[in-house]
Design a protein around this motif. Structure first.
Motif, PDB file in Angstrom:
ATOM      1  N   THR A  82      32.058  44.656  29.866  1.00 34.13           N
ATOM      2  CA  THR A  82      31.014  45.082  30.792  1.00 34.13           C
ATOM      3  C   THR A  82      29.759  44.219  30.706  1.00 34.13           C
ATOM      4  O   THR A  82      28.914  44.284  31.595  1.00 34.13           O
ATOM      5  CB  THR A  82      30.640  46.559  30.547  1.00 34.13           C
ATOM      6  N   ASP A  83      29.635  43.408  29.672  1.00 29.15           N
ATOM      7  CA  ASP A  83      28.506  42.480  29.547  1.00 29.15           C
ATOM      8  C   ASP A  83      28.836  41.092  30.095  1.00 29.15           C
ATOM      9  O   ASP A  83      28.034  40.170  29.975  1.00 29.15           O
ATOM     10  CB  ASP A  83      28.071  42.355  28.086  1.00 29.15           C
ATOM     11  N   GLY A  84      30.038  40.930  30.673  1.00 26.52           N
ATOM     12  CA  GLY A  84      30.419  39.654  31.257  1.00 26.52           C
ATOM     13  C   GLY A  84      30.953  38.642  30.251  1.00 26.52           C
ATOM     14  O   GLY A  84      31.006  37.452  30.546  1.00 26.52           O
ATOM     15  N   ARG A  85      31.376  39.112  29.096  1.00 23.50           N
ATOM     16  CA  ARG A  85      31.985  38.200  28.118  1.00 23.50           C
ATOM     17  C   ARG A  85      33.491  38.155  28.365  1.00 23.50           C
ATOM     18  O   ARG A  85      34.115  39.171  28.632  1.00 23.50           O
ATOM     19  CB  ARG A  85      31.671  38.646  26.696  1.00 23.50           C
ATOM     20  N   TYR A  86      34.047  36.962  28.241  1.00 24.93           N
ATOM     21  CA  TYR A  86      35.457  36.687  28.537  1.00 24.93           C
ATOM     22  C   TYR A  86      36.250  36.712  27.234  1.00 24.93           C
ATOM     23  O   TYR A  86      35.818  36.149  26.219  1.00 24.93           O
ATOM     24  CB  TYR A  86      35.533  35.306  29.184  1.00 24.93           C
TER      25      TYR A  86
END
Length: 137
Positions: A82-86
């Protein structure tokens, strides 16, 4: 002979620097796509879910990660939190992971997921993210 060695070293250093710049540019472009995905997923009401890391073998047990996000790949090995980390999710499958969960680290997102894999196993990140948003897994 020394001039040739120095020149070769300069060329190798320049090539390495160029490759590093290209990789940084690709990462920045891919991260922008991931960030847009997170915003759009929330806008569309696509609910995030707890992310589990699959074991090494197909069909193996899945392990808690403490992360929440969206799976991108059909095999649930590629995800975005949800924080945009892959993440490329994988677990070793030991007793520690069974008890405490799998510790997974984010990685830089690529523009082509699975690059270098067998034919048919790579996909453009843009297409993968769109497919997830559209629910056309």
């Amino acid at each position: 002979m020394e001039d040739w060695t120095e020149e070769r070293s300069r060329i190798i250093a320049a090539q390495a620097a160029a490759a590093e710049r290209a990789a940084a540019k690709e990462t920045a472009q891919a991260q922008a796509l991931v960030d847009e995905f997170v915003v759009e997923a929330r806008r569309r009401g696509v609910e995030p879910e707890p992310l589990l890391a699959p074991g090494r073998r197909p069909g193996a047990r899945r392990y808690r990660t403490g992360l929440t996000g969206w799976y991108l790949s059909r095999d649930d090995r590629v995800a975005v939190d949800t924080d945009g980390r892959y993440y490329v999710l994988r677990a070793q499958g030991g007793l520690r992971e069974r008890l405490l969960g799998a510790a997974v680290e984010p990685t830089d997102p690529p523009l082509v997921v699975g690059r270098g894999a067998r034919d048919g196993e790579s996909i453009d990140l843009t297409r993968l993210l769109r497919r997830r948003l559209d629910g056309t897994d």
